[in-house]
Design an enzyme around this catalytic site. Sequence first.
Site, short mmCIF file in Angstrom:
data_model
loop_
_atom_site.label_atom_id
_atom_site.label_comp_id
_atom_site.label_asym_id
_atom_site.label_seq_id
_atom_site.Cartn_x
_atom_site.Cartn_y
_atom_site.Cartn_z
N LEU A 69 0.97 -1.03 -0.29
CA LEU A 69 -0.05 0.26 -0.02
C LEU A 69 0.97 0.86 0.06
O LEU A 69 1.50 1.11 0.41
CB LEU A 69 -1.21 0.04 1.09
CG LEU A 69 -1.66 -1.15 1.30
CD1 LEU A 69 -2.11 -0.56 2.92
CD2 LEU A 69 -2.56 -1.10 0.53
N ASP A 70 0.77 1.58 -0.91
CA ASP A 70 1.29 3.04 -0.40
C ASP A 70 1.65 4.07 0.66
O ASP A 70 0.81 3.73 1.87
CB ASP A 70 0.63 4.78 -1.40
CG ASP A 70 1.04 4.18 -3.09
OD1 ASP A 70 1.00 3.08 -3.54
OD2 ASP A 70 -0.10 4.85 -3.48
N ARG A 71 2.17 4.76 0.90
CA ARG A 71 2.55 5.03 2.58
C ARG A 71 1.65 5.73 2.88
O ARG A 71 0.92 6.05 4.37
CB ARG A 71 3.74 6.46 2.20
CG ARG A 71 4.65 6.48 3.31
CD ARG A 71 5.79 7.41 2.89
NE ARG A 71 6.25 7.13 4.80
CZ ARG A 71 7.58 7.81 5.67
NH1 ARG A 71 8.47 7.64 4.57
NH2 ARG A 71 7.57 8.11 6.39
N VAL A 73 -1.50 5.87 2.17
CA VAL A 73 -2.65 5.29 2.52
C VAL A 73 -3.43 4.20 3.61
O VAL A 73 -1.50 3.27 3.93
CB VAL A 73 -2.58 4.52 1.25
CG1 VAL A 73 -3.86 3.34 1.10
CG2 VAL A 73 -2.77 5.18 0.11
N ARG A 170 -5.17 6.25 -7.84
CA ARG A 170 -5.09 7.86 -7.80
C ARG A 170 -5.08 7.85 -8.78
O ARG A 170 -5.89 9.23 -9.34
CB ARG A 170 -3.56 8.06 -6.68
CG ARG A 170 -3.92 7.66 -5.08
CD ARG A 170 -2.67 7.09 -4.60
NE ARG A 170 -2.06 8.59 -4.93
CZ ARG A 170 -0.58 8.52 -3.92
NH1 ARG A 170 -0.06 7.33 -3.81
NH2 ARG A 170 0.17 10.27 -4.62
#
Length: 259
Positions: A69-71, A73, A170
């Site tokens: 997961l993106d930081r 998120v 995104r």
Amino acid sequence: MPEPAPYFFTPEWPVFYEDNHLLALYKPAGLLVQEDISRDITLVDLAKQWIKERCQKPGEVYLGLPHRLDRPVAGVLLVCRTSKAAGRVTQQFRTGRVKKKYVAILEGVPDRDSGVLTHHLERRRNSTRIVDGPTEASLEARLFFRVLETDAGRSLVEIDLETGRHHQIRVQMASMGCPVIGDLRYGASRPLAKRQLGLLARSLAVFHPTLDHPLVFTSPFPREWPWNGPDASETGPPWSWMDLEARIIPPCALGDPAL
């Protein structure tokens, strides 16, 4: 093997599932999943320390990452405790057997209530862009979105992610003129207070790597989630890593050479 723990380091931090093969837990926004050039603490570091202490495990702790997961998120993250599990679950991700559901808060209102978005995406260092057609560097990205609610020029949407490309949700939401709130990289008008994004990995459905029975892990909505709908929570986990870090880092004794 100890009984499954209801929490990860602190009662505010839920563990969704634990056995000899898998560990599913909540990732707060702002915490890295794995090491990058910043050298900041990561969820993998914390999970290794947690397993080492909880299971009184000597030597090195193995953890495999079938997804990330993106930081900024928050939401459900699954890690694998054996290389066999990691290989089998990774194959499920590659073949589309895993079902990933997200919830996002968008600036603006999409021009339709639901739909499928398909684009070709190229990654350029830390960003991703949509290109007109397939190229040597592009990957096809697909998702289905459904608008759940709208309020004051914002939208709450549910997203079924069919592929897992870099920054996919995104970029594709921004392509409709509706960036995820807080996402300055892709066109949001302002940051959120603790640099989160209004994007939650809501649920993850996989098959157990050895038993092959279905498992579904669902994240509660975190506290401070900025949508006052029926799923809003005052008892969920902290949304931001900043609200957990001071309580977690000292007892972890991070930097243990055994890790």
